[in-house]
Write an enzyme that holds these catalytic residues in place. Sequence first.
Site, PDB file in Angstrom:
ATOM      1  N   ASP A  46       0.846  -1.190   0.000  1.00  0.00           N
ATOM      2  CA  ASP A  46       0.000   0.000   0.000  1.00  0.00           C
ATOM      3  C   ASP A  46       0.886   1.246   0.000  1.00  0.00           C
ATOM      4  O   ASP A  46       1.625   1.479   0.963  1.00  0.00           O
ATOM      5  CB  ASP A  46      -0.898  -0.012   1.243  1.00  0.00           C
ATOM      6  N   ASP A  47       0.838   2.022  -1.074  1.00  0.00           N
ATOM      7  CA  ASP A  47       1.585   3.295  -1.187  1.00  0.00           C
ATOM      8  C   ASP A  47       3.093   3.118  -1.355  1.00  0.00           C
ATOM      9  O   ASP A  47       3.847   4.061  -1.154  1.00  0.00           O
ATOM     10  CB  ASP A  47       1.353   4.193   0.036  1.00  0.00           C
ATOM     11  N   CYS A  86      -5.894   4.293  -3.816  1.00  0.00           N
ATOM     12  CA  CYS A  86      -6.195   2.932  -3.366  1.00  0.00           C
ATOM     13  C   CYS A  86      -7.469   2.349  -3.960  1.00  0.00           C
ATOM     14  O   CYS A  86      -7.424   1.309  -4.633  1.00  0.00           O
ATOM     15  CB  CYS A  86      -6.305   2.907  -1.841  1.00  0.00           C
ATOM     16  N   LYS A 145      -5.986  -5.458   3.717  1.00  0.00           N
ATOM     17  CA  LYS A 145      -6.827  -4.309   3.367  1.00  0.00           C
ATOM     18  C   LYS A 145      -7.805  -4.652   2.241  1.00  0.00           C
ATOM     19  O   LYS A 145      -7.444  -5.296   1.267  1.00  0.00           O
ATOM     20  CB  LYS A 145      -5.914  -3.153   2.942  1.00  0.00           C
ATOM     21  N   HIS A 147     -10.980  -2.020   1.352  1.00  0.00           N
ATOM     22  CA  HIS A 147     -11.234  -0.654   0.874  1.00  0.00           C
ATOM     23  C   HIS A 147     -12.078  -0.628  -0.407  1.00  0.00           C
ATOM     24  O   HIS A 147     -11.877   0.212  -1.272  1.00  0.00           O
ATOM     25  CB  HIS A 147      -9.917   0.103   0.659  1.00  0.00           C
ATOM     26  N   HIS A 301       1.388   2.364   4.290  1.00  0.00           N
ATOM     27  CA  HIS A 301       0.493   3.513   4.409  1.00  0.00           C
ATOM     28  C   HIS A 301       0.715   4.200   5.753  1.00  0.00           C
ATOM     29  O   HIS A 301       0.979   3.534   6.753  1.00  0.00           O
ATOM     30  CB  HIS A 301      -0.954   3.028   4.286  1.00  0.00           C
ATOM     31  N   ASP A 353      -0.056  -0.817  -5.019  1.00  0.00           N
ATOM     32  CA  ASP A 353      -1.301  -0.365  -5.644  1.00  0.00           C
ATOM     33  C   ASP A 353      -1.135   0.931  -6.426  1.00  0.00           C
ATOM     34  O   ASP A 353      -1.922   1.227  -7.331  1.00  0.00           O
ATOM     35  CB  ASP A 353      -2.436  -0.246  -4.617  1.00  0.00           C
ATOM     36  N   HIS A 354      -0.127   1.720  -6.100  1.00  0.00           N
ATOM     37  CA  HIS A 354       0.187   2.952  -6.844  1.00  0.00           C
ATOM     38  C   HIS A 354       1.496   3.510  -6.306  1.00  0.00           C
ATOM     39  O   HIS A 354       2.151   2.877  -5.476  1.00  0.00           O
ATOM     40  CB  HIS A 354      -0.942   3.991  -6.730  1.00  0.00           C
ATOM     41  N   LYS A 378       1.711   9.551  -5.629  1.00  0.00           N
ATOM     42  CA  LYS A 378       0.341   9.180  -5.284  1.00  0.00           C
ATOM     43  C   LYS A 378      -0.638  10.303  -5.614  1.00  0.00           C
ATOM     44  O   LYS A 378      -0.347  11.479  -5.406  1.00  0.00           O
ATOM     45  CB  LYS A 378       0.268   8.844  -3.792  1.00  0.00           C
TER      46      LYS A 378
END
Length: 588
Positions: A46-47, A86, A145, A147, A301, A353-354, A378
């Site tokens: 994540d991130d 996300c 996660k 989301h 994150h 994810d990014h 991001k």
Amino acid sequence: MVEIMWHLTGYWTSLTILLVLCLFLRPPGSHASVGYKPNIVLILADDLGIGDVGCYGNDTIRTPNIDRLAKEGVKLTQHIAAAPLCTPSRAAFLTGRYPIRSGMDASNDYRVIQWAGASGGLPSNETTFAKILQQQGYITGLIGKWHQGVNCESRTDYCHHPLNHGFDYFYGMPFSLMNDCQITQPPEKDRVMRTKFWLYTQTIGLAVLTLAIARLTGLVSVTWKIVTCFAWFGFLFFASWFSSYGFIRYWDCIMMRNYEITEQPMVVERTTSLILREAISFIERNKHGPFLLFVSFLHVHTPLITTELFLGKSRYGLYGDNVEEMDWMVGRVLDAIDKKGLKNTTLTYFASDHGGFLEAREGKAQLGGWNGIYKGGKAMGGWEGGIRVPGIFRWPGVLPADTVIDEPTSLMDIYPTVTYLAGGIVPQDRVIDGRNLMPLLQGSLQHSEHEFLFHYCGMYLHAVRWHQKDSGALWKAHYVTPIFQPEGAGACYGRGICPCFGEGVTHHDPPLLFDLSRDPSEAKPLSPGTEPLFDTVISRIERAVQEHRQTLTPVPEQLSWYNNIWKPWLQPCCGTFPFCWCDKEGAT
């Protein structure tokens, strides 16, 4: 008799040679297949920025386990997320479709699901890869996660829940980690809006107090009834916003096992060990396979929850500590696969994810990732730093080891790839934007099947990538770019996050054009004077945009203002609402 045996021997020899030739001289586009359904482990950070990983060039943060994964498999250098945030990126990952097709992107500033008690989420009519693999006999699990929403009309309908989207087992956060989940951190969600609400509340309170004093001293002839009405109005206004924003930790920071809430609020200090325990346990329970395990890390994150074992151990502060802990978790998952003898029968995939969150800072300390040589990060839908992410595949004996592929690929490609490996068929009643990566990964195809990739920021098309295979050029046209604050800073530090529309962006006509094969940092835009093919390239890209838009159909916007506000009747609650509190993990 001898003559007959001689002829038979010659026959079998010829047949063997023929089979070998068929195996090794496959026509272009074909690829070797295996005679079984492999286990599939998908690991998503994540991130995480592409520049945060050792095998992608980082020499200050230690990521030996991710690096080992790349050494034993295939590393993608142009792996692209379908969105820079996300919720939409993960929706595209799960469905193999641009998020605009499922309504999982926004035309407003709220570009991710904002509350666990919101009504927006991944629509039930979307078919995830988990649902297809479930139909093919796989045991499917999601750890970490989600989301992608929870409920639609009541707090127990679970219309968006992972178990309604093809997962047999779920343990993790239905929402997303944020600063509000940790008591010691300043609030993160709608910080500006909350500040305004406090100001309005204080203004109303001051006005009521002034009226009461004026009434008592006789300065104004106002009745107590009017003063009381103003006081009630102020109280109701305060209650209307504080009932949601004042209890974010209870409403959003929760952990679930399937439909059951296990922690509300979650105890962040033990979340890492619980997620790791659940992932390893899933592998051990389902070692006879086939299984699909989607490990969706909360790392890296903010607020960068890191155990004492890794605090202060990296050379890059708290963020580096968190990355190194995540790498250790990757290693534990890989060890669990290896110890059960599943290494050679398991496709393992790692990505983010990014891009990294450049604006995440505390004083001079950087709390977000590094995106290497790529501009932006991001929330920026066009610049490479927001969408180019690590992408690694490992499957010993089937995929080559220590291989690098510099071709455009997408997180959406996971969908048709795992569907193919499971023996399934992608849905034929909708557009699937991903492509099966197996021919490219195995080397039977030399070029990506993606000719164009479309880069959205919310529901707004910001950029388009054209892979001109015959020339080797990789063109990218930017129609909209964010305005950095301060100017030239490389991120939107003044705003906290870059917008997709309005006064915070610049529209380009003609678009900014780059050739990423020569300028991957997008530092020097081309012009008709510097690039003879400028007009031809722009014309071809614009034609592709028109063709792409003809494939889009209107769908309900899941991240609309109404779908994204907190609704008390949808709030997941482990007690009697509003008294939502439990700690079932602590009891065990």
